[in-house]
Write an enzyme that holds these catalytic residues in place. Structure first.
Site, mmCIF file in Angstrom:
data_model
loop_
_atom_site.group_PDB
_atom_site.id
_atom_site.type_symbol
_atom_site.label_atom_id
_atom_site.label_comp_id
_atom_site.label_asym_id
_atom_site.label_seq_id
_atom_site.Cartn_x
_atom_site.Cartn_y
_atom_site.Cartn_z
ATOM 1 N N SER A 4 36.988 38.600 31.087
ATOM 2 C CA SER A 4 36.187 37.766 31.988
ATOM 3 C C SER A 4 35.279 38.666 32.823
ATOM 4 O O SER A 4 34.481 39.426 32.269
ATOM 5 C CB SER A 4 37.098 36.902 32.867
ATOM 6 O OG SER A 4 36.334 35.984 33.623
ATOM 7 N N THR A 5 35.405 38.639 34.144
ATOM 8 C CA THR A 5 34.522 39.421 35.012
ATOM 9 C C THR A 5 34.572 40.904 34.647
ATOM 10 O O THR A 5 35.644 41.504 34.635
ATOM 11 C CB THR A 5 34.934 39.245 36.482
ATOM 12 O OG1 THR A 5 35.037 37.866 36.779
ATOM 13 C CG2 THR A 5 33.929 39.907 37.409
ATOM 14 N N HIS A 40 34.650 34.949 28.956
ATOM 15 C CA HIS A 40 34.191 33.821 29.768
ATOM 16 C C HIS A 40 32.685 33.948 29.997
ATOM 17 O O HIS A 40 32.227 34.856 30.689
ATOM 18 C CB HIS A 40 34.917 33.793 31.110
ATOM 19 C CG HIS A 40 36.393 33.548 30.974
ATOM 20 N ND1 HIS A 40 37.305 33.951 31.927
ATOM 21 C CD2 HIS A 40 37.120 32.942 30.003
ATOM 22 C CE1 HIS A 40 38.523 33.598 31.543
ATOM 23 N NE2 HIS A 40 38.437 32.988 30.382
ATOM 24 N N MET A 99 39.096 37.994 36.577
ATOM 25 C CA MET A 99 39.803 37.353 37.679
ATOM 26 C C MET A 99 40.693 36.230 37.159
ATOM 27 O O MET A 99 40.380 35.592 36.163
ATOM 28 C CB MET A 99 38.798 36.782 38.679
ATOM 29 C CG MET A 99 39.457 36.090 39.868
ATOM 30 S SD MET A 99 38.229 35.473 41.020
ATOM 31 C CE MET A 99 39.264 34.477 42.085
ATOM 32 N N ASP A 141 44.034 33.634 33.184
ATOM 33 C CA ASP A 141 43.810 33.144 31.833
ATOM 34 C C ASP A 141 44.185 34.235 30.826
ATOM 35 O O ASP A 141 43.724 35.366 30.914
ATOM 36 C CB ASP A 141 42.338 32.745 31.643
ATOM 37 C CG ASP A 141 42.086 32.072 30.304
ATOM 38 O OD1 ASP A 141 43.023 31.452 29.767
ATOM 39 O OD2 ASP A 141 40.953 32.160 29.804
#
Length: 356
Positions: A176-177, A202, A295, A298
């Site tokens: 993600s991030t 993501h 973050m 997930d």
């Protein structure tokens, strides 16, 4: 009392500024410190107070968002979430935004059903919270009632694994991030004959096609945005399309992906948990799972399921993660075989897949 994240909204549309203001008012952890119609107005506000996070449109009068972003990150870096309307034609612009230091890219919330607004609220607020945790590098009101957080059952029910014996390995990756750069480092390190790779990063809709194209141009392996029923092949990586879940499936000795709609899972679509659960069911001991910077949690439960079905599981370490949330949660659940710096993950994957 916990300090609220101070956000500066920069967008030339008064309607969008108000929509974002209303959206942030529903989150008790976020406070809007100001709004600006263009970068010059934003700079004026920042003369007296520096925000924790900026949400930034790209197309604005007097100075476009990319120019402002580049100036900002070269002079006084602040975490920036690009919030704009994404189109296929403009997606290369957003690759530039990431290169200039944007932490996240999200689509502007639109007027629609309550469910659509709730999904937008979750995505935008989570992006701001993730950005607030990032230390950017310098270039050369009342909360709304939150819906229950869904798990992978919403897309793929839990159950027994279908682990038929095979020698073919498959690599499942979630990020993600900070994941756009992490995936670049990982995929660039893979040899041409590496096992097939299936990735959930993501990202918003339309962005993954340009991201895949960029990676394909610099990696030895072939990288593409996944289409439904694509076969997982050696020397190839498939990236889940933005706003669609992706599952690993198997027919005989052939691994393939299913791309489908569905609710947010672990507050995301695509969801790493969905991919990992499918991998646990259809690949099991033939899979290598990798969870990278991001973050939230997930992928943590899905990684545990992978591990319980015999997969070898790797987590990116804290030092090289932009945000250590996802790897940390997976480590806490006990489904990780090894925690490694980003630059060592590809080597470990190849070693495990070769049986060494």
């Amino acid at each position: 009392m916990k300090k609220k994240i101070q956000v500066l909204i920069v967008d030339d549309s008064a309607l969008v500024r108000q929509a974002l203001l209303n959206l942030f008012d529903t989150d008790p952890d976020i406070e809007v410190m100001g709004t600006a119609s263009d970068p010059f107005a934003a700079a004026k506000i920042m003369e007296s107070r520096i925000p924790d996070v900026i949400t930034l449109d790209i197309e604005m009068p007097r100075m476009d968002g990319l120019t402002f972003l580049r100036k900002l990150m070269s002079q006084h870096p602040v975490p920036v979430v690009v919030c704009s309307t994404l189109t296929d034609a403009g997606s290369e612009t957003f690759m530039k935004a990431m290169e200039f230091g944007a932490v996240e890219i999200i689509t502007k919330p639109k007027v629609g059903t309550r469910e659509f607004f709730e999904e937008s609220r979750i995505r935008v607020c989570d992006a701001v919270k993730a950005a607030a945790q990032v230390k950017p590098k310098k270039l050369s009101a009342k909360p709304m009632a939150v819906k229950p957080k869904l798990n992978a059952d919403a897309v793929i029910p839990g159950g027994r694994s279908f682990n038929l014996k095979t020698t073919e390995r498959v690599v499942l990756v979630g990020a993600s991030t900070g994941g756009t750069e992490a995936l670049k480092v990982f995929l660039e390190s893979l040899p041409m004959d590496s096992p097939g790779v299936v990735i959930v990063q993501h990202m918003p809709e339309h962005f993954t096609a340009a991201f895949s194209k960029r990676l394909n141009s610099i990696c030895r392996i072939t990288v593409k945005e996944a289409c439904n029923n694509d076969t997982v092949l050696r020397g190839h990586a498939l990236i889940a399309p933005g706003n669609r879940h992706m599952l690993l499936k198997r027919s005989g000795a052939r691994y393939y992906v299913e791309v489908k709609d569905g609710p947010l899972v672990s507050r995301h679509r695509p969801s790493v948990d969905v991919l990992f659960r499918a991998g646990a069911r259809y690949a099991g001991r033939n899979a290598v799972g990798v969870i990278m910077t991001g973050m939230g949690d997930d992928g943590a439960k899905g990684m545990k399921e992978l591990s319980e079905n015999g997969a070898y599981c790797i987590a990116q370490d804290e030092k090289t993660s932009v945000v250590f949330g996802m790897p940390q949660e997976a480590i806490k659940l006990g489904g990780i075989n090894k925690v490694l710096p980003l630059q060592h993950i590809a080597g470990e994957v190849i070693k495990v897949c070769s049986g060494k």
